[in-house]
Scaffold this motif. Structure first.
Motif, PDB file in Angstrom:
ATOM      1  N   THR A  73       0.846  -1.181   0.000  1.00 55.51           N
ATOM      2  CA  THR A  73       0.000   0.000   0.000  1.00 55.51           C
ATOM      3  C   THR A  73       0.890   1.244   0.000  1.00 55.51           C
ATOM      4  N   PRO A  74       0.332   2.401  -0.365  1.00 56.93           N
ATOM      5  CA  PRO A  74       1.145   3.631  -0.325  1.00 56.93           C
ATOM      6  C   PRO A  74       1.791   3.876   1.039  1.00 56.93           C
ATOM      7  N   ALA A  75       1.073   3.517   2.111  1.00 61.23           N
ATOM      8  CA  ALA A  75       1.660   3.730   3.442  1.00 61.23           C
ATOM      9  C   ALA A  75       2.867   2.844   3.641  1.00 61.23           C
ATOM     10  N   GLU A  76       2.783   1.628   3.075  1.00 61.57           N
ATOM     11  CA  GLU A  76       3.929   0.729   3.233  1.00 61.57           C
ATOM     12  C   GLU A  76       5.100   1.145   2.366  1.00 61.57           C
ATOM     13  N   GLU A  77       4.794   1.804   1.233  1.00 61.34           N
ATOM     14  CA  GLU A  77       5.883   2.305   0.385  1.00 61.34           C
ATOM     15  C   GLU A  77       6.583   3.502   1.027  1.00 61.34           C
ATOM     16  N   GLY A  78       5.836   4.283   1.760  1.00 55.77           N
ATOM     17  CA  GLY A  78       6.375   5.526   2.299  1.00 55.77           C
ATOM     18  C   GLY A  78       6.191   6.658   1.314  1.00 55.77           C
ATOM     19  N   LEU A  79       6.115   7.880   1.839  1.00 53.92           N
ATOM     20  CA  LEU A  79       5.992   9.045   0.958  1.00 53.92           C
ATOM     21  C   LEU A  79       7.252   9.173   0.104  1.00 53.92           C
ATOM     22  N   HIS A  80       7.061   9.630  -1.126  1.00 53.44           N
ATOM     23  CA  HIS A  80       8.246   9.920  -1.936  1.00 53.44           C
ATOM     24  C   HIS A  80       8.879  11.216  -1.439  1.00 53.44           C
ATOM     25  N   ALA A  81      10.194  11.179  -1.258  1.00 54.29           N
ATOM     26  CA  ALA A  81      10.865  12.367  -0.717  1.00 54.29           C
ATOM     27  C   ALA A  81      10.893  13.470  -1.764  1.00 54.29           C
ATOM     28  N   PRO A  82      10.608  14.713  -1.370  1.00 58.80           N
ATOM     29  CA  PRO A  82      10.733  15.817  -2.334  1.00 58.80           C
ATOM     30  C   PRO A  82      12.186  15.968  -2.783  1.00 58.80           C
ATOM     31  N   VAL A  83      12.357  16.306  -4.055  1.00 56.64           N
ATOM     32  CA  VAL A  83      13.701  16.414  -4.624  1.00 56.64           C
ATOM     33  C   VAL A  83      14.240  17.820  -4.386  1.00 56.64           C
ATOM     34  N   HIS A  84      15.389  17.917  -3.766  1.00 54.94           N
ATOM     35  CA  HIS A  84      15.999  19.211  -3.477  1.00 54.94           C
ATOM     36  C   HIS A  84      17.162  19.467  -4.419  1.00 54.94           C
ATOM     37  N   PRO A  85      17.425  20.716  -4.774  1.00 55.42           N
ATOM     38  CA  PRO A  85      18.556  21.026  -5.663  1.00 55.42           C
ATOM     39  C   PRO A  85      19.872  21.025  -4.896  1.00 55.42           C
ATOM     40  N   TRP A  86      20.379  19.841  -4.590  1.00 55.89           N
ATOM     41  CA  TRP A  86      21.632  19.741  -3.832  1.00 55.89           C
ATOM     42  C   TRP A  86      22.757  20.360  -4.635  1.00 55.89           C
ATOM     43  N   GLU A  87      23.527  21.212  -3.975  1.00 58.65           N
ATOM     44  CA  GLU A  87      24.628  21.862  -4.689  1.00 58.65           C
ATOM     45  C   GLU A  87      25.724  20.849  -5.007  1.00 58.65           C
ATOM     46  N   HIS A  88      25.979  19.939  -4.060  1.00 60.32           N
ATOM     47  CA  HIS A  88      27.132  19.058  -4.245  1.00 60.32           C
ATOM     48  C   HIS A  88      26.857  17.926  -5.221  1.00 60.32           C
ATOM     49  N   THR A  89      25.610  17.723  -5.650  1.00 60.83           N
ATOM     50  CA  THR A  89      25.361  16.670  -6.625  1.00 60.83           C
ATOM     51  C   THR A  89      25.453  17.179  -8.057  1.00 60.83           C
ATOM     52  N   LYS A  90      25.672  18.503  -8.221  1.00 61.30           N
ATOM     53  CA  LYS A  90      25.836  19.004  -9.586  1.00 61.30           C
ATOM     54  C   LYS A  90      27.130  18.462 -10.186  1.00 61.30           C
ATOM     55  N   LEU A  91      27.151  18.352 -11.507  1.00 59.78           N
ATOM     56  CA  LEU A  91      28.270  17.690 -12.180  1.00 59.78           C
ATOM     57  C   LEU A  91      29.582  18.426 -11.978  1.00 59.78           C
ATOM     58  N   TYR A  92      29.530  19.735 -11.771  1.00 55.45           N
ATOM     59  CA  TYR A  92      30.766  20.507 -11.736  1.00 55.45           C
ATOM     60  C   TYR A  92      31.042  21.060 -10.338  1.00 55.45           C
ATOM     61  N   LYS A  93      30.399  20.501  -9.303  1.00 56.45           N
ATOM     62  CA  LYS A  93      30.586  21.028  -7.952  1.00 56.45           C
ATOM     63  C   LYS A  93      31.158  19.961  -7.035  1.00 56.45           C
ATOM     64  N   THR A  94      32.106  20.360  -6.199  1.00 53.60           N
ATOM     65  CA  THR A  94      32.618  19.457  -5.182  1.00 53.60           C
ATOM     66  C   THR A  94      31.705  19.510  -3.958  1.00 53.60           C
ATOM     67  N   PHE A  95      32.040  18.676  -2.978  1.00 51.28           N
ATOM     68  CA  PHE A  95      31.388  18.843  -1.689  1.00 51.28           C
ATOM     69  C   PHE A  95      31.779  20.194  -1.112  1.00 51.28           C
ATOM     70  N   ASP A  96      30.859  20.783  -0.332  1.00 49.23           N
ATOM     71  CA  ASP A  96      31.213  21.971   0.433  1.00 49.23           C
ATOM     72  C   ASP A  96      31.871  21.479   1.720  1.00 49.23           C
ATOM     73  N   HIS A  97      33.193  21.624   1.801  1.00 51.39           N
ATOM     74  CA  HIS A  97      33.898  20.939   2.876  1.00 51.39           C
ATOM     75  C   HIS A  97      33.647  21.563   4.246  1.00 51.39           C
ATOM     76  N   SER A  98      33.230  22.827   4.288  1.00 49.69           N
ATOM     77  CA  SER A  98      32.846  23.345   5.606  1.00 49.69           C
ATOM     78  C   SER A  98      31.520  22.724   6.043  1.00 49.69           C
ATOM     79  N   ALA A  99      30.659  22.382   5.052  1.00 48.53           N
ATOM     80  CA  ALA A  99      29.427  21.666   5.401  1.00 48.53           C
ATOM     81  C   ALA A  99      29.749  20.256   5.881  1.00 48.53           C
ATOM     82  N   LEU A 100      30.789  19.650   5.283  1.00 48.63           N
ATOM     83  CA  LEU A 100      31.195  18.314   5.754  1.00 48.63           C
ATOM     84  C   LEU A 100      31.639  18.383   7.205  1.00 48.63           C
ATOM     85  N   ARG A 101      32.379  19.447   7.525  1.00 49.72           N
ATOM     86  CA  ARG A 101      32.866  19.593   8.912  1.00 49.72           C
ATOM     87  C   ARG A 101      31.685  19.750   9.867  1.00 49.72           C
ATOM     88  N   ARG A 102      30.731  20.589   9.469  1.00 47.32           N
ATOM     89  CA  ARG A 102      29.534  20.746  10.309  1.00 47.32           C
ATOM     90  C   ARG A 102      28.760  19.438  10.403  1.00 47.32           C
TER      91      ARG A 102
END
Lengths: 329, 67
Positions: A73-102
């Motif tokens: 059932t949909p409840a057993e599947e779980g809600l689909h997570a909303p898609v966020h525009p992650w900066e670090h998943t862009k093809l030309y962006k590294t991780f934000d290393h200060s965010a990694l530290r945090r």
């Protein structure tokens, strides 16, 4: 339309096959027309019923076997997570290393109470979000078994950079016993191990409602989270505004902490991502130059073929046939 | 044009040893120059995100503690 045209064909076929009938038809037209209309009714009915049968069987088959099947059932599947525009998943962006530290700070102060991170050695932190001295100090906070000494006894020693992170529990059974039967998963590869990756974990961390919605069944010892498959999750809401104090002054809201820890967990799962992307764009640059070169070489080599002209000169009509000039099959 | 090509031919292509050496040296030089250029573009795109951009804050703290 189909019925009418086929009828017409049948009628014309009959008239061709029996040309003698036409004289009869001209003589007593009334009796002929009644039998013809009866035949028309018959074939119309045949056509309509066979069409109905075909449509009906196809739709019955689709109803039985063709519909998409849902095991849960949909409840057993779980809600689909909303898609966020992650900066670090862009093809030309590294991780934000200060965010990694945090994010690592959030993991250490919040998540590590239950969740292990066993596939990460301390040496990985050096050069990513920690200095050597910080990582060494961190490693020395945990105790590890030494190799057996001369008397076969195993002693304790402070951790080194090459050691892997210690789990909060001795083993999975101890973890289950301490957490009401639920095993907190290891977080080393968690963004790769869950559908939705970063989006799912962010939604899970920030998606706890104040109280479960009316009608939701929450078993005792579980918490309600719509994004978790089955909606009953052993983990309670862990992140609250101001839970940690960031050293760089970033305000520690729930979503900020969730975002940082998700980026950190993505780094833990893919520590090679920065190098991978840098190499990747170099490869694309070189390959595009090579591709352009190969296109030019192809055009150069083929220019003879592309610009030549084939002319056919027919032999003179009364030419003597030479032996061998005749094409035989 | 012809003079330039002829000069290249006489100076580089004519002797095979010189030609091969030029190719190898050119490959190394191209590799190094391309890598430096590509890395600088990459660092420009990701300015402030990488560890080498932010480590000064934490390295500085470390030295003060050492003193």
């Amino acid at each position: 339309m189909l019925a009418r045209s086929s009828l017409r064909a049948a009628r014309s076929a009959r008239s061709i096959s029996s040309p003698t009938v036409t004289s009869d038809a001209q003589r007593n037209a009334s009796s002929q027309s009644s039998s013809e209309s009866a035949a028309a009714w018959k074939s119309n009915g045949l056509l309509a019923s066979s069409t109905l049968l075909a449509v009906g069987s196809v739709s019955w088959y689709y109803y039985q076997f063709g519909r998409p099947t849902q095991a849960m059932t949909p409840a057993e599947e779980g809600l689909h997570a909303p898609v966020h525009p992650w900066e670090h998943t862009k093809l030309y962006k590294t991780f934000d290393h200060s965010a990694l530290r945090r994010g690592f700070q959030v993991y250490r102060e919040v998540c590590s109470a239950c969740h292990s991170l066993q596939r990460l050695p301390y040496r990985k932190f050096v050069g990513s979000f920690m200095t050597v001295d910080e990582a060494k100090a961190l490693a020395e906070e945990s105790e590890y078994d030494t190799d057996p000494n001369d008397e076969g006894e195993v002693e304790k020693r402070p951790g080194k950079l090459s050691d892997y992170m210690l789990a909060p529990y001795k083993n999975d059974e101890a973890a289950r016993a301490a957490n009401n039967g639920a095993l907190p998963p290891d977080l080393s590869l968690i963004t790769k191990a869950r559908h939705g990756g970063c989006d799912y974990i962010f939604a899970l961390l920030t998606g706890y409602p104040e109280e479960p919605p009316a009608g939701a069944v929450v078993q005792s010892g579980l918490n309600f989270n719509p994004y978790f498959p089955g909606t009953g999750i052993g983990m309670a809401r862990a992140l609250y505004d101001g839970l940690v104090e960031y050293e760089d002054g970033t305000s520690a809201t729930t979503s900020q902490m969730a975002k940082d820890v998700v980026e950190f967990l993505n780094w833990a799962a893919e520590p090679e991502m920065d190098d991978r992307k840098r190499m990747g764009w170099k490869v694309m640059a070189v390959t595009s130059v090579l591709f352009g070169l190969s296109v030019w070489v192809k055009r150069y080599k083929w220019s003879n073929v592309k610009t030549r002209r084939l002319a056919y000169q027919p032999p003179p009509p009364n030419a003597q046939k030479q032996p061998g000039s005749v094409f035989r099959r | 044009m012809a003079g330039v090509l002829g000069g290249i031919y006489n100076s580089i292509v004519k002797r095979n040893a010189v030609f091969l050496t030029t190719i190898f040296a050119g490959a190394f030089a191209t590799n190094i120059i391309f890598n430096i250029g590509a890395d600088s573009v990459w660092d420009q795109i990701n300015k402030g995100r990488q560890w080498k951009d932010i480590k000064q804050r934490y390295m500085g703290d470390q030295e003060e503690e050492d003193e």
